[in-house]
Write a protein that holds these residues in place. Structure first.
Motif, PDB file in Angstrom:
ATOM      1  N   ARG A  50     -17.953   1.411   1.352  1.00 32.57           N
ATOM      2  CA  ARG A  50     -17.676   0.465   0.526  1.00 32.57           C
ATOM      3  C   ARG A  50     -16.951   1.093  -0.134  1.00 32.57           C
ATOM      4  N   GLY A  51     -15.965   0.226  -0.575  1.00 33.47           N
ATOM      5  CA  GLY A  51     -14.975   0.534  -1.889  1.00 33.47           C
ATOM      6  C   GLY A  51     -13.772   0.835  -1.617  1.00 33.47           C
ATOM      7  N   ILE A  52     -13.562   1.806  -2.920  1.00 39.25           N
ATOM      8  CA  ILE A  52     -12.190   2.979  -2.113  1.00 39.25           C
ATOM      9  C   ILE A  52     -13.012   4.140  -3.090  1.00 39.25           C
ATOM     10  N   ARG A  53     -12.356   4.983  -2.707  1.00 38.25           N
ATOM     11  CA  ARG A  53     -12.791   6.637  -2.183  1.00 38.25           C
ATOM     12  C   ARG A  53     -12.326   7.177  -3.662  1.00 38.25           C
ATOM     13  N   ARG A  54     -12.942   7.584  -4.927  1.00 35.56           N
ATOM     14  CA  ARG A  54     -12.959   7.739  -5.887  1.00 35.56           C
ATOM     15  C   ARG A  54     -12.320   9.327  -6.012  1.00 35.56           C
ATOM     16  N   GLY A  66     -17.895  12.278   0.249  1.00 36.94           N
ATOM     17  CA  GLY A  66     -17.542  12.211  -1.838  1.00 36.94           C
ATOM     18  C   GLY A  66     -17.693  11.184  -2.181  1.00 36.94           C
ATOM     19  N   VAL A  67     -17.140  10.465  -3.289  1.00 33.68           N
ATOM     20  CA  VAL A  67     -17.850   9.692  -4.549  1.00 33.68           C
ATOM     21  C   VAL A  67     -17.118   8.280  -3.418  1.00 33.68           C
ATOM     22  N   TRP A  68     -17.449   6.769  -2.974  1.00 32.51           N
ATOM     23  CA  TRP A  68     -17.046   5.747  -2.936  1.00 32.51           C
ATOM     24  C   TRP A  68     -17.567   4.609  -3.890  1.00 32.51           C
ATOM     25  N   LYS A  69     -16.694   4.670  -4.486  1.00 30.77           N
ATOM     26  CA  LYS A  69     -16.963   3.245  -6.390  1.00 30.77           C
ATOM     27  C   LYS A  69     -17.074   1.717  -5.815  1.00 30.77           C
ATOM     28  N   TYR A  70     -17.569   1.286  -5.772  1.00 34.00           N
ATOM     29  CA  TYR A  70     -17.534   0.000  -5.616  1.00 34.00           C
ATOM     30  C   TYR A  70     -17.470  -1.328  -6.784  1.00 34.00           C
ATOM     31  N   HIS A  71     -17.842  -2.165  -6.461  1.00 33.35           N
ATOM     32  CA  HIS A  71     -18.104  -3.352  -7.656  1.00 33.35           C
ATOM     33  C   HIS A  71     -19.409  -3.375  -8.744  1.00 33.35           C
TER      34      HIS A  71
END
Length: 124
Positions: A50-54, A66-71
């Motif tokens: 979920r979210g976008i790849r940070r 990697g790390v995915w950022k979401y709200h």
């Protein structure tokens, strides 16, 4: 292939040099067992991202590391192909959840239920 060490008080996810490079991360992951709220086995780990790849690397349906950022926070992802994965929901720490492809998902879930001597589970 990441190696997981399951201890009585924590889980260590030891990333390979290639995974560290793809994730743009220098350190391995350490999760306290008390922080694990749930562990789920999934046959399609891609729907859990979920979210976008940070920070990291993604080739859709091939590899995501990697790390995915979401709200609500950040997730750490190591997904390869269409392999089975374990989704660890976390209550505290650096990440909200960890999604990890592995050929040993059922064994990992069993190890999380037991408090025994350290075990090693291979990721994929």
């Amino acid at each position: 292939m990441a190696k997981l060490r399951v201890h009585t008080d924590r889980i260590e996810v030891h990333l390979t040099p290639a995974e560290k490079s793809l994730a743009l991360r220098g350190a391995d992951l350490v999760v306290q067992r008390d922080d694990i709220r749930s562990a789920t086995i999934t046959d399609d780990p891609w729907i859990w991202i979920r979210g976008i790849r940070r920070r990291g690397t993604e080739v859709p349906l091939v590899v995501a590391v990697g790390v995915w950022k979401y709200h609500g926070g950040s997730d750490f992802v190591i997904v390869k192909g269409k392999r089975q994965a374990v989704v660890l929901e976390l209550a505290a720490g650096e990440f909200t959840r960890i999604i990890l492809s592995t050929n040993h998902a059922a064994e990992l879930i069993d190890r999380l239920k037991l408090t025994a001597t350290p075990d090693v589970v291979e990721g994929d």
